[in-house]
Design an enzyme around this catalytic site. Structure first.
Site, PDB file in Angstrom:
ATOM      1  N   THR A   9       0.861  -1.180   0.000  1.00 46.61           N
ATOM      2  CA  THR A   9       0.000   0.000   0.000  1.00 46.61           C
ATOM      3  C   THR A   9       0.900   1.233   0.000  1.00 46.61           C
ATOM      4  O   THR A   9       2.108   1.137   0.202  1.00 46.61           O
ATOM      5  CB  THR A   9      -0.911   0.043   1.242  1.00 46.61           C
ATOM      6  OG1 THR A   9      -0.106   0.256   2.415  1.00 46.61           O
ATOM      7  CG2 THR A   9      -1.705  -1.246   1.408  1.00 46.61           C
ATOM      8  N   GLY A  41       3.118  -1.145   4.793  1.00 45.64           N
ATOM      9  CA  GLY A  41       2.396   0.064   5.174  1.00 45.64           C
ATOM     10  C   GLY A  41       3.390   1.206   5.276  1.00 45.64           C
ATOM     11  O   GLY A  41       4.437   1.073   5.926  1.00 45.64           O
ATOM     12  N   VAL A  57       7.570  -1.963   6.990  1.00 41.58           N
ATOM     13  CA  VAL A  57       7.489  -0.498   7.023  1.00 41.58           C
ATOM     14  C   VAL A  57       8.051   0.068   5.726  1.00 41.58           C
ATOM     15  O   VAL A  57       9.218  -0.147   5.389  1.00 41.58           O
ATOM     16  CB  VAL A  57       8.258   0.077   8.225  1.00 41.58           C
ATOM     17  CG1 VAL A  57       8.137   1.600   8.244  1.00 41.58           C
ATOM     18  CG2 VAL A  57       7.734  -0.517   9.524  1.00 41.58           C
ATOM     19  N   LYS A  58       7.215   0.796   5.022  1.00 45.65           N
ATOM     20  CA  LYS A  58       7.615   1.390   3.749  1.00 45.65           C
ATOM     21  C   LYS A  58       8.181   2.781   4.014  1.00 45.65           C
ATOM     22  O   LYS A  58       7.536   3.627   4.638  1.00 45.65           O
ATOM     23  CB  LYS A  58       6.403   1.472   2.826  1.00 45.65           C
ATOM     24  CG  LYS A  58       6.698   1.271   1.356  1.00 45.65           C
ATOM     25  CD  LYS A  58       5.392   1.136   0.595  1.00 45.65           C
ATOM     26  CE  LYS A  58       5.661   0.990  -0.895  1.00 45.65           C
ATOM     27  NZ  LYS A  58       4.402   1.016  -1.647  1.00 45.65           N
ATOM     28  N   ILE A  59       9.402   3.007   3.526  1.00 44.86           N
ATOM     29  CA  ILE A  59      10.146   4.241   3.786  1.00 44.86           C
ATOM     30  C   ILE A  59      10.580   4.853   2.454  1.00 44.86           C
ATOM     31  O   ILE A  59      11.097   4.145   1.584  1.00 44.86           O
ATOM     32  CB  ILE A  59      11.408   3.943   4.628  1.00 44.86           C
ATOM     33  CG1 ILE A  59      11.045   3.277   5.952  1.00 44.86           C
ATOM     34  CG2 ILE A  59      12.231   5.208   4.849  1.00 44.86           C
ATOM     35  CD1 ILE A  59      10.516   4.200   7.010  1.00 44.86           C
TER      36      ILE A  59
END
Length: 217
Positions: free
Chosen positions: A27, A56, A84-86
């Site tokens: 996402t 996310g 964790v999307k960074i």
């Protein structure tokens, strides 16, 4: 090659999962905003559907490492499958270093060069997400980027996996598989397109016609 579905739409996720062809979900802030729902609510529902990595992203307005680390820990606490999307920035790399040292999986997004992917891998990223379609939009071959990253990661033995993102059509998926991407994250409409071929449709119609000619409906 593994497939993730790239959406925050729960119904599309259910349909893709029911096919048995996906093993994860990605996402981003735009996809979450499109659904008009609370981030945590959407993510929790997704984790109840798909038993695999769920990316996310930290808030688009969070640009400092300290803030990304704080939000990253909160996202990781939602469910053991959370990634964790960074974003690919200097501050983002700082956050990836800290989060990965804590055993939190990370996905560095908005990758548009091999150098960015190498930096992310060195920082400890679990995944990197190079964007094909957006490069194609500016007349740069997105698939060549996938090929470069794959070759470099193989040469140096990086454990970081490549998620081919910004997939626009089934040809992108085939090209990514040939270029060495570990994963393609695909919009549901493209997954549907991948199931279709005119000769398949013709074959089904012929089988049905032959059956009815002898046995009826």
């Amino acid at each position: 090659m593994k497939f993730f579905v790239d959406t925050a739409n729960v119904e599309d996720i259910k349909k893709a999962n029911d096919m048995g062809v996906i093993c994860g979900v990605t996402t981003n802030p735009s996809l979450i905003a499109k659904e008009g729902r609370d981030f945590n609510e959407v993510i929790k529902e997704i984790t109840s559907i798909v038993d695999g990595p769920i990316s996310g992203e930290v808030k688009a307005t969070t640009v400092d490492a300290e803030g990304m680390i704080k939000e990253g820990r909160e996202i990781a606490a939602i469910h053991p499958n959370m990634v964790v999307k960074i974003p690919m920035t200097v501050e983002g790399l700082k956050a990836v270093k800290v989060l990965s040292s804590e055993g939190i999986k990370t996905n560095v997004t908005l990758i548009f060069s091999a150098n960015q992917a190498i930096l992310a891998a060195n920082a400890g990223a679990t995944y990197v997400s190079p964007f094909l379609g957006r490069l194609d939009d500016i007349s740069q071959p997105g698939i060549e980027l996938i090929r470069q990253i794959s070759e470099i990661f193989d040469i140096y033995g990086y454990d970081t996996e490549i998620i081919a993102a910004s997939i626009r059509n089934p040809i992108h998926v085939t090209d990514c598989a040939l270029a060495g991407a570990d994963i393609a994250t695909i919009p549901y409409k493209v997954i549907e397109q991948m199931t279709k071929h005119p000769l398949t449709d013709q074959g089904i119609e012929k089988f049905q016609a032959d059956y009815r000619a002898v046995f009826g409906d």
